[in-house]
Design a protein around this motif. Structure first.
Motif, PDB file in Angstrom:
ATOM      1  N   SER A 163      -8.955  -7.573   2.771  1.00 22.91           N
ATOM      2  CA  SER A 163     -10.266  -7.334   3.374  1.00 22.91           C
ATOM      3  C   SER A 163     -10.113  -7.129   4.876  1.00 22.91           C
ATOM      4  O   SER A 163      -9.372  -7.867   5.521  1.00 22.91           O
ATOM      5  N   PHE A 164     -10.788  -6.132   5.419  1.00 19.99           N
ATOM      6  CA  PHE A 164     -10.853  -5.951   6.882  1.00 19.99           C
ATOM      7  C   PHE A 164     -11.942  -4.946   7.209  1.00 19.99           C
ATOM      8  O   PHE A 164     -12.418  -4.215   6.330  1.00 19.99           O
ATOM      9  N   GLN A 165     -12.350  -4.940   8.487  1.00 18.32           N
ATOM     10  CA  GLN A 165     -13.327  -3.956   8.960  1.00 18.32           C
ATOM     11  C   GLN A 165     -12.791  -3.312  10.223  1.00 18.32           C
ATOM     12  O   GLN A 165     -12.122  -3.967  11.017  1.00 18.32           O
TER      13      GLN A 165
ATOM     14  N   GLY B  27      -4.145  -1.786  13.799  1.00 23.94           N
ATOM     15  CA  GLY B  27      -2.745  -1.757  13.390  1.00 23.94           C
ATOM     16  C   GLY B  27      -2.544  -2.452  12.057  1.00 23.94           C
ATOM     17  O   GLY B  27      -2.982  -3.588  11.872  1.00 23.94           O
ATOM     18  N   PHE B  28      -1.912  -1.756  11.130  1.00 26.77           N
ATOM     19  CA  PHE B  28      -1.620  -2.324   9.819  1.00 26.77           C
ATOM     20  C   PHE B  28      -0.113  -2.531   9.793  1.00 26.77           C
ATOM     21  O   PHE B  28       0.657  -1.591   9.607  1.00 26.77           O
ATOM     22  N   LEU B  29       0.300  -3.779  10.037  1.00 26.64           N
ATOM     23  CA  LEU B  29       1.691  -4.063  10.358  1.00 26.64           C
ATOM     24  C   LEU B  29       2.389  -4.724   9.181  1.00 26.64           C
ATOM     25  O   LEU B  29       1.913  -5.737   8.680  1.00 26.64           O
ATOM     26  N   GLY B  30       3.486  -4.152   8.748  1.00 31.68           N
ATOM     27  CA  GLY B  30       4.214  -4.791   7.652  1.00 31.68           C
ATOM     28  C   GLY B  30       5.553  -4.134   7.429  1.00 31.68           C
ATOM     29  O   GLY B  30       5.745  -2.979   7.803  1.00 31.68           O
ATOM     30  N   PRO B  31       6.489  -4.871   6.813  1.00 31.53           N
ATOM     31  CA  PRO B  31       7.807  -4.295   6.557  1.00 31.53           C
ATOM     32  C   PRO B  31       7.738  -3.243   5.454  1.00 31.53           C
ATOM     33  O   PRO B  31       6.705  -3.068   4.808  1.00 31.53           O
ATOM     34  N   SER B  32       8.841  -2.561   5.245  1.00 31.90           N
ATOM     35  CA  SER B  32       8.911  -1.535   4.212  1.00 31.90           C
ATOM     36  C   SER B  32       8.593  -2.133   2.841  1.00 31.90           C
ATOM     37  O   SER B  32       9.055  -3.216   2.512  1.00 31.90           O
TER      38      SER B  32
ATOM     39  N   CYS C 182      -2.780  -1.381  19.817  1.00 35.71           N
ATOM     40  CA  CYS C 182      -3.871  -1.790  18.932  1.00 35.71           C
ATOM     41  C   CYS C 182      -4.837  -2.799  19.529  1.00 35.71           C
ATOM     42  O   CYS C 182      -4.449  -3.683  20.279  1.00 35.71           O
ATOM     43  N   ASN C 183      -6.117  -2.648  19.155  1.00 35.49           N
ATOM     44  CA  ASN C 183      -7.132  -3.631  19.506  1.00 35.49           C
ATOM     45  C   ASN C 183      -7.130  -4.763  18.505  1.00 35.49           C
ATOM     46  O   ASN C 183      -7.546  -5.866  18.795  1.00 35.49           O
ATOM     47  N   GLN C 184      -6.715  -4.454  17.291  1.00 38.60           N
ATOM     48  CA  GLN C 184      -6.706  -5.428  16.211  1.00 38.60           C
ATOM     49  C   GLN C 184      -5.458  -5.180  15.379  1.00 38.60           C
ATOM     50  O   GLN C 184      -5.114  -4.022  15.141  1.00 38.60           O
ATOM     51  N   VAL C 185      -4.799  -6.229  14.931  1.00 35.33           N
ATOM     52  CA  VAL C 185      -3.674  -6.016  14.025  1.00 35.33           C
ATOM     53  C   VAL C 185      -3.810  -6.896  12.792  1.00 35.33           C
ATOM     54  O   VAL C 185      -4.284  -8.027  12.863  1.00 35.33           O
ATOM     55  N   ALA C 186      -3.408  -6.316  11.663  1.00 35.86           N
ATOM     56  CA  ALA C 186      -3.355  -7.080  10.415  1.00 35.86           C
ATOM     57  C   ALA C 186      -1.887  -7.172  10.035  1.00 35.86           C
ATOM     58  O   ALA C 186      -1.175  -6.176  10.058  1.00 35.86           O
ATOM     59  N   PHE C 187      -1.427  -8.373   9.698  1.00 34.82           N
ATOM     60  CA  PHE C 187      -0.051  -8.563   9.235  1.00 34.82           C
ATOM     61  C   PHE C 187      -0.045  -8.530   7.718  1.00 34.82           C
ATOM     62  O   PHE C 187      -0.699  -9.354   7.078  1.00 34.82           O
ATOM     63  N   LEU C 188       0.705  -7.602   7.176  1.00 34.00           N
ATOM     64  CA  LEU C 188       0.738  -7.445   5.734  1.00 34.00           C
ATOM     65  C   LEU C 188       2.052  -7.994   5.204  1.00 34.00           C
ATOM     66  O   LEU C 188       3.131  -7.655   5.688  1.00 34.00           O
ATOM     67  N   HIS C 189       1.943  -8.829   4.199  1.00 31.86           N
ATOM     68  CA  HIS C 189       3.153  -9.384   3.587  1.00 31.86           C
ATOM     69  C   HIS C 189       2.934  -9.421   2.084  1.00 31.86           C
ATOM     70  O   HIS C 189       1.986 -10.030   1.612  1.00 31.86           O
ATOM     71  N   ASN C 190       3.814  -8.751   1.341  1.00 27.23           N
ATOM     72  CA  ASN C 190       3.690  -8.685  -0.119  1.00 27.23           C
ATOM     73  C   ASN C 190       2.279  -8.325  -0.581  1.00 27.23           C
ATOM     74  O   ASN C 190       1.742  -8.924  -1.509  1.00 27.23           O
ATOM     75  N   GLY C 191       1.666  -7.355   0.083  1.00 23.54           N
ATOM     76  CA  GLY C 191       0.360  -6.878  -0.360  1.00 23.54           C
ATOM     77  C   GLY C 191      -0.821  -7.741   0.029  1.00 23.54           C
ATOM     78  O   GLY C 191      -1.944  -7.501  -0.405  1.00 23.54           O
TER      79      GLY C 191
ATOM     80  N   ILE D 169      -2.934  -9.707   3.404  1.00 20.49           N
ATOM     81  CA  ILE D 169      -3.034  -9.853   4.856  1.00 20.49           C
ATOM     82  C   ILE D 169      -2.875 -11.331   5.195  1.00 20.49           C
ATOM     83  O   ILE D 169      -3.673 -12.160   4.768  1.00 20.49           O
ATOM     84  N   VAL D 170      -1.812 -11.666   5.936  1.00 21.69           N
ATOM     85  CA  VAL D 170      -1.575 -13.076   6.253  1.00 21.69           C
ATOM     86  C   VAL D 170      -2.154 -13.456   7.610  1.00 21.69           C
ATOM     87  O   VAL D 170      -2.306 -14.636   7.915  1.00 21.69           O
ATOM     88  N   GLU D 171      -2.506 -12.477   8.436  1.00 27.61           N
ATOM     89  CA  GLU D 171      -3.097 -12.767   9.742  1.00 27.61           C
ATOM     90  C   GLU D 171      -3.794 -11.521  10.238  1.00 27.61           C
ATOM     91  O   GLU D 171      -3.326 -10.404  10.002  1.00 27.61           O
ATOM     92  N   LEU D 172      -4.956 -11.712  10.896  1.00 23.52           N
ATOM     93  CA  LEU D 172      -5.704 -10.561  11.397  1.00 23.52           C
ATOM     94  C   LEU D 172      -6.446 -10.974  12.653  1.00 23.52           C
ATOM     95  O   LEU D 172      -7.281 -11.874  12.611  1.00 23.52           O
TER      96      LEU D 172
END
Ligand SMILES: Nc1ncnc2c1ncn2[C@@H]1O[C@H](COP(=O)(O)OP(=O)(O)O)[C@@H](O)[C@H]1O
Ligand SMILES: [Mg+2]
Lengths: 282, 236
Positions: free
Chosen positions: A24-26, A34-39, A199-208, A210-213
């Motif tokens: 979830s995000f807006q 920023g949608f940040l995550g490893p490969s 980025c003004n906002q970043v989301a940390f993506l881990h295994n599908g 969001i662990v932090e936003l």
């Protein structure tokens, strides 16, 4: 309409294997998100869902306030620009011919080609065949194509991945200018410095998931350990807290003329990512 | 569904510029003409050999040029970018087929002129060519869509080339009634027998079943191409 993009409890599974899970995000107008995550964390899958190339399994996805499926109409499609994870350029054609095709598809005056090539610093190369370009130049052509029709909302899937610093800088400069002119940007990246810079906002993506936003600023404060690093002229370094003892120590070093440098120990986004997921971004 | 001639023309123009720089396609265009020149030197009484240059032109240029253009768009992910633009599926399909159709038509006419085939009934013959163009451009689209790369189109397409152009030779080779029967339903076989009937001053009554066969092939292959396009267009 407050948000350009609203994603709620999104899930996407490939053959019962979840690629995105409860996301979830807006994103507000004018933001760089920023949608940040490893490969393999699901960045490309997210971009494809947001641009109606893939249908999500459950949850809701709204773009411009409407269900994402509305994007399939050409009038709506003109409002977005996309830089996908592979260039999708016609190799044998020149830069100009590549862009000319899209001018006609989007009903944009071909005069715009020169303008946009100037922006990405490729005007001198417009007659060059794409197959003769370096990776960085190709990526700048792809960016030029994505912004040819002046979209309100721009999707970028790892736009500077594997590029040299000069090309990266050039692309960042273009993105900042676009954003200042009002373009909302969804940026997927595994480059934490890029996210931090843009980025003004970043989301940390881990295994599908969001662990932090949050904003990069708040993330650094939130995950910082509230200490200050001091280097003295004699070569030693000292770490002090943000308390009275710390302030006394700093004052003493300054009064005695021993102080060389002073830095707060803010973690980088990369540090925070490792702390949260136990995994580096590469 | 939107429909814009401007967008279709843009796709055709792009394909034309690209084609002039694509040696693989230029060879596929010249090869049938070379075959036509060769076949015109061999004298044969075999009726199916008569339309061989035309069938070769249809299969090699029609199906293969279309297949490699389609496969390349998919392989290079340019098809994805087209689909993300305001161009609709129909516009992309038409844009990508028109150029192949025109080129194939030119090669067919060239093959006829080179091999000196006698065309008795221009009206029915044109209908036969039109139906064949639809069939082979659709087959080419299908081959292009199911192949992952341009190289694969040759592998996927080769059996089709052999069956469609050398069908009558195969049926005499195997000497099996079932194979002979199946091969007689091929559009190329129907094209050949219709051409022979027309040359023997036959009219509509003699070729109507051949025309019907080709019409059904044309409808079937367009539907199949559309179906596979829906499934495969976004593959990597
Ligand atoms: N078409 C697909 N079919 C099956 N699995 C897929 C497909 N696309 C992506 N995946 C899987 O979904 C996960 C996320 O992939 P992706 O979105 O490409 O990650 P990223 O872009 O962050 O590297 C990966 O485990 C990948 O294998
Ligand atoms: Mg990716």
């Amino acid at each position: 309409m407050k948000y350009q993009i609203e994603v709620n409890q999104l899930t996407k599974a490939f053959a019962n294997k979840p690629a995105l899970n409860g996301v979830s995000f807006q994103i507000k107008r004018g933001e760089i998100f920023g949608f940040l995550g490893p490969s393999g964390s699901g960045k490309t899958t997210m971009v494809k869902i947001l641009t109606a190339q893939l249908l999500h399994t459950s949850g809701s996805v709204k773009v411009f306030g409407n269900d994402v499926r509305n994007l399939q109409n050409p009038e709506q499609m003109k409002r977005i620009g996309i830089l996908t994870d592979n260039s999708g350029l016609y190799d044998r054609l020149t830069i100009y011919d590549n862009l000319e095709l899209f001018c006609k598809l989007y009903n944009v005056d071909v005069k715009r080609i020169e303008e946009v090539l100037e922006e990405v610093n490729l005007l001198q190369d417009k007659k060059t065949a794409v197959k003769q370009l370096s990776k960085g130049m190709k990526q700048r052509v792809t960016l030029a194509r994505a912004i040819l029709h002046k979209p309100e909302l721009l999707f970028l899937d790892e736009p500077t991945s594997a590029l040299d610093p000069t090309n990266k800088q050039q692309i960042h400069t273009v993105l900042r200018k676009l954003n200042e002119a009002g373009t909302t940007i969804f940026l997927s990246t595994h480059d934490m410095q890029e996210a931090e810079d843009l980025c003004n906002q970043v989301a940390f993506l881990h295994n599908g998931t969001i662990v932090e936003l949050d904003t990069p600023q708040s993330l650094r404060v939130k995950h910082g350990d509230s200490t200050i690093n001091i280097r003295l002229k004699n070569g030693t370094s000292v770490t002090v807290g943000l308390d009275e003892a710390g302030s006394n120590a700093i004052r003493d070093y300054m009064n005695n003329g021993e102080l060389l440098t002073i830095h707060s120990n803010e973690p980088t986004l990369g540090d925070i990512f490792i702390k949260l997921t136990g995994r580096a971004l590469q | 569904m939107t429909f814009s001639m401007r967008r279709i023309r843009a796709i055709i123009t792009k394909d034309w510029k690209d084609l002039l720089k694509n040696s693989y396609i230029l060879v596929s265009i010249l090869l049938p003409l070379g075959f036509a020149a060769m076949l015109s030197r061999m004298s044969t009484d075999d009726s199916s050999m008569l339309s061989m240059p035309i069938n070769l032109a249809l299969v090699m240029t029609g199906a293969f040029v279309q297949a490699s253009m389609m496969a390349e768009e998919k392989e290079r992910s340019t098809l994805r970018v087209l689909l993300l633009s305001p161009a609709s599926t129909l516009e992309i399909m038409i844009g990508k087929s028109v150029l192949s159709a025109i080129i194939t038509l030119i090669v067919v006419i060239g093959s006829i002129l080179i091999s000196g085939i006698n065309i008795p009934e221009l009206f029915y013959f044109s209908i036969m060519i039109l139906l064949s163009l639809i069939i082979f451009i659709s087959l080419g689209t299908i081959i292009g869509l199911i192949s992952r790369t341009v190289m694969e189109t040759s592998i996927v397409g080769l059996p089709i080339l052999i069956i469609f152009t050398y069908g009558s030779m195969l049926s005499s080779m195997f000497n099996s009634p079932i194979i002979a029967e199946s091969i007689s339903y091929l559009p190329t076989e129907n094209f050949s027998s219709a051409l022979v009937s027309l040359q023997g001053s036959g009219g509509f009554a003699e070729i109507k079943w051949n025309l019907l066969n080709m019409l059904l092939w044309a409808i079937g292959s367009v539907i199949l191409a559309k179906f596979i396009y829906g499934k495969r267009r976004l593959d990597k």
